[in-house]
Design an enzyme around this catalytic site. Structure first.
Site, PDB file in Angstrom:
ATOM      1  N   ASP A  31       0.849  -1.200   0.000  1.00 52.43           N
ATOM      2  CA  ASP A  31       0.000   0.000   0.000  1.00 52.43           C
ATOM      3  C   ASP A  31       0.881   1.246   0.000  1.00 52.43           C
ATOM      4  OD1 ASP A  31      -3.207   0.518   1.044  1.00 52.43           O
ATOM      5  OD2 ASP A  31      -1.794   2.203   1.122  1.00 52.43           O
ATOM      6  N   ILE A  32       0.493   2.246  -0.807  1.00 54.26           N
ATOM      7  CA  ILE A  32       1.306   3.462  -0.958  1.00 54.26           C
ATOM      8  C   ILE A  32       1.237   4.359   0.295  1.00 54.26           C
ATOM      9  CG2 ILE A  32      -0.414   5.017  -1.994  1.00 54.26           C
ATOM     10  CD1 ILE A  32       1.717   5.675  -4.150  1.00 54.26           C
ATOM     11  N   ASN A  83     -13.039  -3.424   2.113  1.00 54.68           N
ATOM     12  CA  ASN A  83     -14.104  -2.433   2.178  1.00 54.68           C
ATOM     13  C   ASN A  83     -14.938  -2.443   0.901  1.00 54.68           C
ATOM     14  OD1 ASN A  83     -13.067  -1.497   4.670  1.00 54.68           O
ATOM     15  ND2 ASN A  83     -11.617  -0.147   3.629  1.00 54.68           N
ATOM     16  N   HIS A  96     -10.097  -5.106  -3.249  1.00 53.00           N
ATOM     17  CA  HIS A  96      -8.772  -5.319  -2.664  1.00 53.00           C
ATOM     18  C   HIS A  96      -8.910  -5.722  -1.204  1.00 53.00           C
ATOM     19  CE1 HIS A  96      -9.907  -1.072  -2.478  1.00 53.00           C
ATOM     20  NE2 HIS A  96      -9.295  -1.015  -1.315  1.00 53.00           N
ATOM     21  N   HIS A  98      -6.886  -5.717   2.282  1.00 51.07           N
ATOM     22  CA  HIS A  98      -5.747  -5.179   3.017  1.00 51.07           C
ATOM     23  C   HIS A  98      -5.201  -6.248   3.964  1.00 51.07           C
ATOM     24  CE1 HIS A  98      -6.715  -0.771   2.322  1.00 51.07           C
ATOM     25  NE2 HIS A  98      -7.911  -1.285   2.103  1.00 51.07           N
TER      26      HIS A  98
END
Ligand code: 5GP
Ligand code: ZN
Length: 134
Positions: A31-32, A83, A96, A98
């Protein structure tokens, strides 16, 4: 693939990412804006906004990979989060998952758990069809 989707672009290599894993149908990258060190995202290559948009066979590598990533990162405590929809905190409309290490109280995912009254009898009827038939 959706032409304007940033995660489809990441899969195609049109946007750079820190790639962690790739197979025919699954992709994982860092993750950025990580909530903690090693915060990773696991995605099906099949484009769809919500979990309910993705065919079952495109999802079967996701949880085993989330598990492998958590182990590789060395996380003992961690959250797996997915989500769906804006009010459920989804910002990128490509499904996606996490994987978020929780090394201490401060870093990682913070979760509120506001309990609500519910109607178990109506819910029982709603989920009846999921029961195995004997
Ligand atoms: P969501 O709120 O939709 O569940 O999470 C989207 C996540 O994608 C966020 O944690 C955000 O930091 C991450 N993200 C958004 N754009 C990019 C990007 O271009 N590259 C990477 N690696 N992560 C991104
Ligand atoms: Zn996409």
């Amino acid at each position: 693939m959706a032409a304007t989707c940033i995660f489809c672009k990441i899969i195609k290599g049109e946007i750079p990412s820190f790639k962690l894993f790739e197979s025919d149908k699954t992709f994982a990258f860092l993750d950025i804006n990580p909530l903690s060190r090693g915060h990773a995202l696991v995605i099906p290559k099949f484009h769809g906004a919500k979990l309910t948009d993705i065919p079952d066979e495109q999802l079967d590598e996701i949880l085993p990979l989330a598990k492998r990533l958590a182990k590789a990162i060395g996380a003992t405590d961690f959250n797996v989060l997915q989500n769906n929809g804006r009010i459920a905190h989804q910002m990128v409309d490509h499904v996606h998952f996490h994987v978020i290490p929780k090394p201490d109280e401060k870093q990682g995912l913070g979760v509120g758990w506001p309990q609500q009254p519910t109607d178990m009898a109506a819910l029982k009827a709603l989920f009846e069809e999921l029961k195995p038939k004997v």
